[in-house]
Design an enzyme around this catalytic site. Sequence first.
Site, PDB file in Angstrom:
ATOM      1  N   SER A  22     -13.496 -18.409  -6.344  1.00  0.00           N
ATOM      2  CA  SER A  22     -12.779 -17.943  -4.902  1.00  0.00           C
ATOM      3  C   SER A  22     -12.722 -19.296  -4.171  1.00  0.00           C
ATOM      4  CB  SER A  22     -13.638 -16.857  -4.210  1.00  0.00           C
ATOM      5  OG  SER A  22     -14.970 -17.360  -4.138  1.00  0.00           O
ATOM      6  N   THR A 154      16.237   7.013  24.977  1.00  0.00           N
ATOM      7  CA  THR A 154      15.239   7.829  24.087  1.00  0.00           C
ATOM      8  C   THR A 154      16.236   7.958  22.615  1.00  0.00           C
ATOM      9  OG1 THR A 154      15.871   9.969  24.626  1.00  0.00           O
ATOM     10  CG2 THR A 154      13.947   9.264  25.613  1.00  0.00           C
ATOM     11  N   HIS A 155      15.914   7.861  21.561  1.00  0.00           N
ATOM     12  CA  HIS A 155      16.614   7.825  20.549  1.00  0.00           C
ATOM     13  C   HIS A 155      17.704   6.483  20.448  1.00  0.00           C
ATOM     14  CE1 HIS A 155      15.109  12.144  19.731  1.00  0.00           C
ATOM     15  NE2 HIS A 155      15.208  12.048  20.997  1.00  0.00           N
ATOM     16  N   SER A 276      23.677 -21.467  12.406  1.00  0.00           N
ATOM     17  CA  SER A 276      24.145 -21.000  11.191  1.00  0.00           C
ATOM     18  C   SER A 276      24.965 -22.354  10.552  1.00  0.00           C
ATOM     19  CB  SER A 276      25.284 -19.981  11.199  1.00  0.00           C
ATOM     20  OG  SER A 276      26.089 -20.001  10.039  1.00  0.00           O
ATOM     21  N   LYS A 282      27.162 -19.621  16.301  1.00  0.00           N
ATOM     22  CA  LYS A 282      26.031 -18.520  15.918  1.00  0.00           C
ATOM     23  C   LYS A 282      24.758 -18.947  16.596  1.00  0.00           C
ATOM     24  CE  LYS A 282      25.768 -15.277  14.241  1.00  0.00           C
ATOM     25  NZ  LYS A 282      25.596 -14.709  13.000  1.00  0.00           N
ATOM     26  N   GLU A 289      13.245 -11.679  14.448  1.00  0.00           N
ATOM     27  CA  GLU A 289      13.274 -11.025  13.109  1.00  0.00           C
ATOM     28  C   GLU A 289      12.039 -11.414  12.030  1.00  0.00           C
ATOM     29  OE1 GLU A 289      17.460 -11.663  11.683  1.00  0.00           O
ATOM     30  OE2 GLU A 289      17.515 -12.838  13.141  1.00  0.00           O
ATOM     31  N   TYR A 316     -23.373  -5.119  -3.965  1.00  0.00           N
ATOM     32  CA  TYR A 316     -22.210  -5.959  -4.369  1.00  0.00           C
ATOM     33  C   TYR A 316     -21.392  -5.880  -5.264  1.00  0.00           C
ATOM     34  CZ  TYR A 316     -19.606 -10.257  -4.577  1.00  0.00           C
ATOM     35  OH  TYR A 316     -18.527 -11.107  -4.889  1.00  0.00           O
ATOM     36  N   LYS A 324     -11.141 -11.762   1.145  1.00  0.00           N
ATOM     37  CA  LYS A 324     -10.788 -12.964   2.293  1.00  0.00           C
ATOM     38  C   LYS A 324      -9.632 -13.476   2.323  1.00  0.00           C
ATOM     39  CE  LYS A 324     -14.502 -14.659   0.407  1.00  0.00           C
ATOM     40  NZ  LYS A 324     -14.974 -13.787  -0.158  1.00  0.00           N
TER      41      LYS A 324
HETATM   42  N1  ARG Z   1     -17.444 -15.651  -4.455  1.00  0.00           N
HETATM   43  C1  ARG Z   1     -18.058 -14.807  -4.195  1.00  0.00           C
HETATM   44  C2  ARG Z   1     -17.417 -13.830  -3.163  1.00  0.00           C
HETATM   45  O1  ARG Z   1     -16.271 -14.072  -2.528  1.00  0.00           O
HETATM   46  C3  ARG Z   1     -19.484 -14.719  -3.475  1.00  0.00           C
HETATM   47  C4  ARG Z   1     -20.723 -13.861  -3.849  1.00  0.00           C
HETATM   48  C5  ARG Z   1     -20.612 -13.740  -5.442  1.00  0.00           C
HETATM   49  N2  ARG Z   1     -21.795 -12.923  -5.791  1.00  0.00           N
HETATM   50  C6  ARG Z   1     -22.126 -12.946  -7.106  1.00  0.00           C
HETATM   51  N3  ARG Z   1     -22.964 -12.376  -7.667  1.00  0.00           N
HETATM   52  N4  ARG Z   1     -21.000 -13.051  -7.988  1.00  0.00           N
HETATM   53  O2  ARG Z   1     -17.525 -12.570  -3.064  1.00  0.00           O
END
Ligand code: ARG
Length: 479
Positions: A22, A154-155, A276, A282, A289, A316, A324
């Site tokens: 990651s 409206t509409h 354009s 243009k 947009e 986990y 993320k």
């Molecule tokens: N890179 C992992 C994440 O983004 C961190 C935690 C990983 N933990 C594990 N036991 N593999 O979620």
Amino acid sequence: MALWSGRFEEAAAPVTQEFGASLPVDKALYKQDIAGSIAHATMLAAQGIIGQEDADAICEGLKAIEADIDAGTFVFDIADEDIHMAIESELTRRIGAAGGRLHTGRSRNDQVATDTRLAAKALARDLMEANLGLRAALLDAAEEAGDTVLPGMTHLQHAQPVLLSHHLLAYVWMLGRDFTRLSAAFDAADLLPLGAAALAGTTYPLDRRMTAGLLGFAGVIENSLDAVSDRDFLLDLEYACSVMAVHLSRLSEEIVLWSSQEFGFITLSDAYSTGSSIMPQKKNPDFAELIRGKTGRVVGDLVQLLMTCKGLPLAYNKDMQEDKEGALDAAKTLAQCLAVMTGMVGTWTVNADRMRSVMHRGHLAATDVADYLAKHGMPFREAHAVVGHLVLEAEKQGCDISELPFETFKEASDLFGRDITKALDLDAIVAARTTEGGTAPVAVAEQLRRARARYLVDENAVKLLSPVIPMGVPAASAL
Ligand code: ARG
């Protein structure tokens, strides 16, 4: 060699390295990760779990690594898998055995939850400030609009006349609710997961409240399993982003329409328009947009995380590593959209004359003519039918209801008097809508006053937020 190589006899298959990593995403959280480690080491020493000298070496080492990442000179290696391992292994390379003590009573599961919460707080706060910026631009535009009227729809059909300021203030209130959602997302993120020690808590005498205080968290998460498996705070943030993006998309759609030749209600500044490559004449509203288009991306990020979390057992799971990228993307995309929209609103020209010139189309006065009859004793349903026929008559004559001769009104109902002209006057129609929240200038002036007061409350709320650790911005293009 992986950190867990003790238990393994074979090296990882090369194909899993990039797949499992990651680091390309979570290196953006380096400042949060380092702050989390410094707080953890400080607490470990205060509790006598590690020696003060080791803690000092850890903190100094981490600060040096942070400076290197800031400067863009730190070399990331995908073999480190994630930002937590990248920083910890570099620390150990630099300071030796003391570095190996940092991970006492802690897991990467706690770390990633901590870093992500710290990042969510920083992103939510930035978005709250950007939200205020756009609201300020809209409030100013509403104030400048004065008594400018346009056809309320409206509409997408002419309905009743409204003040332009009233129309713009509708967006200010939407953004006010968006602010509330962001502030709720901030609060959801504002609790410390560290101390979960992977899932069950730990035998070390950690002082979680001390760590929380050092990191600026309002409190600690009450359940160690929840601490490492909860991503609601990211869903809250992405939902807040999604609704706000949808609001910006609606405003964008109006900008696209209003700047068209058909409407001509506003002219965008050159700075917020494009041309354009083939058609010399243009002037396109590309950025409105694009905001409309990027909304799909922000909402997509939310849906992705909802699907990722669905069906995950406690605690986990590696699936959660997919959390993320979308959250960072949603927040960054929305921040860009807010900045562009703020500039666009602040620089457009309102074509008030054009707005007024289309007011005689679409029988905007019809409701008020029916109300005139109802106020003179006719049941409203009957009045509606009478005016419906007047509209039909006007359509046949190719004019607006306000342009019909008085005799036509008189033929339709004896209740019409000469004073019907007042019910046909569009400014009078607007001025008469004095309901609280209505479009009369007097009501809108009060609304504007309240919207500005609400703005000040929210501006102050940002100042009262718990401390955040801003996202890092490295000097080089390393990130
Ligand atoms: N890179 C992992 C994440 O983004 C961190 C935690 C990983 N933990 C594990 N036991 N593999 O979620």
